[in-house]
Design a protein around this motif. Structure first.
Motif, PDB file in Angstrom:
ATOM      1  N   PRO A  53      43.081  77.626  19.089  1.00  0.00           N
ATOM      2  CA  PRO A  53      43.459  78.741  19.753  1.00  0.00           C
ATOM      3  C   PRO A  53      42.278  79.877  19.688  1.00  0.00           C
ATOM      4  CG  PRO A  53      45.441  78.257  19.351  1.00  0.00           C
ATOM      5  CD  PRO A  53      44.547  77.215  18.468  1.00  0.00           C
ATOM      6  N   LEU A  54      41.627  79.665  18.569  1.00  0.00           N
ATOM      7  CA  LEU A  54      40.562  80.960  18.391  1.00  0.00           C
ATOM      8  C   LEU A  54      39.521  80.583  19.079  1.00  0.00           C
ATOM      9  CD1 LEU A  54      40.711  81.038  14.220  1.00  0.00           C
ATOM     10  CD2 LEU A  54      41.651  82.600  16.078  1.00  0.00           C
ATOM     11  N   ALA A  55      39.471  79.329  19.560  1.00  0.00           N
ATOM     12  CA  ALA A  55      38.046  79.138  20.426  1.00  0.00           C
ATOM     13  C   ALA A  55      38.355  79.324  21.985  1.00  0.00           C
ATOM     14  CB  ALA A  55      37.999  77.515  20.344  1.00  0.00           C
ATOM     15  N   TYR A  56      39.627  79.571  22.199  1.00  0.00           N
ATOM     16  CA  TYR A  56      39.653  79.934  23.611  1.00  0.00           C
ATOM     17  C   TYR A  56      39.059  81.447  24.107  1.00  0.00           C
ATOM     18  CZ  TYR A  56      43.694  76.531  23.974  1.00  0.00           C
ATOM     19  OH  TYR A  56      44.565  75.432  23.997  1.00  0.00           O
ATOM     20  N   VAL A  57      38.913  82.182  23.093  1.00  0.00           N
ATOM     21  CA  VAL A  57      38.423  83.563  23.551  1.00  0.00           C
ATOM     22  C   VAL A  57      36.913  83.420  24.038  1.00  0.00           C
ATOM     23  CG1 VAL A  57      37.439  85.829  22.550  1.00  0.00           C
ATOM     24  CG2 VAL A  57      39.778  84.807  22.272  1.00  0.00           C
ATOM     25  N   PRO A  58      36.135  82.698  23.049  1.00  0.00           N
ATOM     26  CA  PRO A  58      34.852  82.247  23.363  1.00  0.00           C
ATOM     27  C   PRO A  58      34.429  81.373  24.731  1.00  0.00           C
ATOM     28  CG  PRO A  58      34.825  81.663  21.184  1.00  0.00           C
ATOM     29  CD  PRO A  58      36.360  82.137  21.620  1.00  0.00           C
ATOM     30  N   ALA A  59      35.541  80.414  24.814  1.00  0.00           N
ATOM     31  CA  ALA A  59      35.501  79.633  26.212  1.00  0.00           C
ATOM     32  C   ALA A  59      35.788  80.268  27.366  1.00  0.00           C
ATOM     33  CB  ALA A  59      36.668  78.541  25.878  1.00  0.00           C
ATOM     34  N   ALA A  60      36.814  81.410  27.159  1.00  0.00           N
ATOM     35  CA  ALA A  60      37.001  82.492  28.385  1.00  0.00           C
ATOM     36  C   ALA A  60      35.666  83.189  28.703  1.00  0.00           C
ATOM     37  CB  ALA A  60      38.085  83.252  27.950  1.00  0.00           C
ATOM     38  N   TYR A  61      34.857  83.418  27.704  1.00  0.00           N
ATOM     39  CA  TYR A  61      33.618  84.189  28.058  1.00  0.00           C
ATOM     40  C   TYR A  61      32.202  83.413  28.141  1.00  0.00           C
ATOM     41  CZ  TYR A  61      36.368  88.422  27.153  1.00  0.00           C
ATOM     42  OH  TYR A  61      37.234  89.301  27.043  1.00  0.00           O
ATOM     43  N   GLY A  62      32.702  82.143  28.321  1.00  0.00           N
ATOM     44  CA  GLY A  62      31.385  81.272  28.449  1.00  0.00           C
ATOM     45  C   GLY A  62      30.328  81.295  27.285  1.00  0.00           C
ATOM     46  N   VAL A  63      30.716  81.560  26.235  1.00  0.00           N
ATOM     47  CA  VAL A  63      29.592  81.471  25.079  1.00  0.00           C
ATOM     48  C   VAL A  63      29.836  80.309  24.075  1.00  0.00           C
ATOM     49  CG1 VAL A  63      29.480  84.205  25.132  1.00  0.00           C
ATOM     50  CG2 VAL A  63      31.154  83.141  23.765  1.00  0.00           C
ATOM     51  N   MET A  64      28.968  80.298  23.229  1.00  0.00           N
ATOM     52  CA  MET A  64      28.869  79.045  22.302  1.00  0.00           C
ATOM     53  C   MET A  64      29.123  77.871  22.989  1.00  0.00           C
ATOM     54  SD  MET A  64      31.384  81.006  19.266  1.00  0.00           S
ATOM     55  CE  MET A  64      31.495  79.502  18.348  1.00  0.00           C
ATOM     56  N   GLY A  65      28.492  77.602  23.715  1.00  0.00           N
ATOM     57  CA  GLY A  65      28.410  76.137  24.529  1.00  0.00           C
ATOM     58  C   GLY A  65      29.533  75.797  25.330  1.00  0.00           C
ATOM     59  N   PHE A  66      30.603  76.759  25.713  1.00  0.00           N
ATOM     60  CA  PHE A  66      31.467  76.531  26.705  1.00  0.00           C
ATOM     61  C   PHE A  66      31.152  77.080  27.973  1.00  0.00           C
ATOM     62  CE2 PHE A  66      34.010  77.243  22.394  1.00  0.00           C
ATOM     63  CZ  PHE A  66      34.485  75.782  22.588  1.00  0.00           C
ATOM     64  N   GLU A  67      30.190  76.145  28.720  1.00  0.00           N
ATOM     65  CA  GLU A  67      29.889  76.787  30.031  1.00  0.00           C
ATOM     66  C   GLU A  67      30.727  75.698  31.060  1.00  0.00           C
ATOM     67  OE1 GLU A  67      25.803  76.256  29.967  1.00  0.00           O
ATOM     68  OE2 GLU A  67      25.513  77.543  28.542  1.00  0.00           O
ATOM     69  N   GLY A  68      31.254  76.412  31.895  1.00  0.00           N
ATOM     70  CA  GLY A  68      31.971  75.602  33.005  1.00  0.00           C
ATOM     71  C   GLY A  68      33.496  75.477  32.964  1.00  0.00           C
ATOM     72  N   ALA A  69      33.996  74.963  33.869  1.00  0.00           N
ATOM     73  CA  ALA A  69      35.530  74.901  33.838  1.00  0.00           C
ATOM     74  C   ALA A  69      35.663  73.537  32.836  1.00  0.00           C
ATOM     75  CB  ALA A  69      36.010  74.863  35.046  1.00  0.00           C
ATOM     76  N   TRP A  70      34.871  72.492  33.102  1.00  0.00           N
ATOM     77  CA  TRP A  70      35.133  71.368  32.094  1.00  0.00           C
ATOM     78  C   TRP A  70      35.257  71.322  30.682  1.00  0.00           C
ATOM     79  CZ3 TRP A  70      37.319  67.677  34.713  1.00  0.00           C
ATOM     80  CH2 TRP A  70      37.103  67.201  36.218  1.00  0.00           C
ATOM     81  N   SER A  71      34.575  72.057  30.258  1.00  0.00           N
ATOM     82  CA  SER A  71      34.660  72.381  28.771  1.00  0.00           C
ATOM     83  C   SER A  71      36.069  73.022  28.382  1.00  0.00           C
ATOM     84  CB  SER A  71      33.293  73.375  28.303  1.00  0.00           C
ATOM     85  OG  SER A  71      33.302  74.437  28.745  1.00  0.00           O
ATOM     86  N   ALA A  72      36.487  73.956  29.178  1.00  0.00           N
ATOM     87  CA  ALA A  72      37.510  74.625  28.969  1.00  0.00           C
ATOM     88  C   ALA A  72      38.768  73.627  29.030  1.00  0.00           C
ATOM     89  CB  ALA A  72      37.925  76.003  29.643  1.00  0.00           C
ATOM     90  N   ILE A  73      38.902  72.857  30.212  1.00  0.00           N
ATOM     91  CA  ILE A  73      39.850  71.655  30.365  1.00  0.00           C
ATOM     92  C   ILE A  73      39.928  70.762  29.395  1.00  0.00           C
ATOM     93  CG2 ILE A  73      40.520  69.888  31.829  1.00  0.00           C
ATOM     94  CD1 ILE A  73      39.458  71.512  34.138  1.00  0.00           C
ATOM     95  N   ALA A  74      38.596  70.448  28.411  1.00  0.00           N
ATOM     96  CA  ALA A  74      38.339  69.771  27.430  1.00  0.00           C
ATOM     97  C   ALA A  74      39.101  70.101  26.152  1.00  0.00           C
ATOM     98  CB  ALA A  74      36.960  69.229  27.300  1.00  0.00           C
ATOM     99  N   LEU A  75      38.816  71.416  26.004  1.00  0.00           N
ATOM    100  CA  LEU A  75      39.288  72.267  24.740  1.00  0.00           C
ATOM    101  C   LEU A  75      41.044  72.281  24.785  1.00  0.00           C
ATOM    102  CD1 LEU A  75      38.850  74.094  22.197  1.00  0.00           C
ATOM    103  CD2 LEU A  75      38.848  75.979  24.015  1.00  0.00           C
ATOM    104  N   ILE A  76      41.496  72.602  26.051  1.00  0.00           N
ATOM    105  CA  ILE A  76      42.799  72.526  26.369  1.00  0.00           C
ATOM    106  C   ILE A  76      43.407  70.992  25.965  1.00  0.00           C
ATOM    107  CG2 ILE A  76      44.764  72.915  27.974  1.00  0.00           C
ATOM    108  CD1 ILE A  76      43.070  75.126  29.045  1.00  0.00           C
ATOM    109  N   ALA A  77      42.979  70.385  26.802  1.00  0.00           N
ATOM    110  CA  ALA A  77      43.199  68.760  26.483  1.00  0.00           C
ATOM    111  C   ALA A  77      43.246  68.334  24.737  1.00  0.00           C
ATOM    112  CB  ALA A  77      42.391  67.955  27.295  1.00  0.00           C
ATOM    113  N   VAL A  78      42.419  68.537  23.998  1.00  0.00           N
ATOM    114  CA  VAL A  78      42.039  68.571  22.615  1.00  0.00           C
ATOM    115  C   VAL A  78      43.210  69.212  22.130  1.00  0.00           C
ATOM    116  CG1 VAL A  78      40.814  68.564  20.453  1.00  0.00           C
ATOM    117  CG2 VAL A  78      39.722  67.791  22.779  1.00  0.00           C
TER     118      VAL A  78
END
Length: 100
Positions: A53-78
């Protein structure tokens, strides 16, 4: 000088359960290793589910390689996979009174 004689009784009645074939020994070792491996995977998945869950914050702002909706979906799936795999993880207790 008198020597003590040790007598070993000969038993012709050996129970089949007391003799273990090498395949049984190998099977029990294999089962023990398999159980340890499963416990390790469950522990890793449990702690990953705690930390992810600590990775959700960078994913929400699109930093640290989290660009686009697919990476956020992959994070949630993992994260969900880690929750499912690690949900049976339990830490062994050193206090025997809590195991009852």
């Amino acid at each position: 000088m008198h020597r003590a004689t040790t007598v070993f009784p000969m038993s012709s009645q050996t129970s089949p359960s007391s003799i273990r074939a090498p395949i049984q020994i190998g099977s029990s070792v294999s089962t023990a290793c398999w159980n340890k491996a499963i416990a390790g995977v469950r522990a890793a998945a449990f702690w990953a589910a705690v930390v992810l869950p600590l990775a959700y914050v960078p994913a929400a702002y699109g930093v640290m390689g989290f660009e686009g909706a697919w990476s956020a979906i992959a994070l949630i799936a993992v994260h969900m996979a880690c929750v499912v795999i690690g949900h049976e993880h339990n830490t062994p207790s050193n206090n025997p009174s809590t195991n009852a």
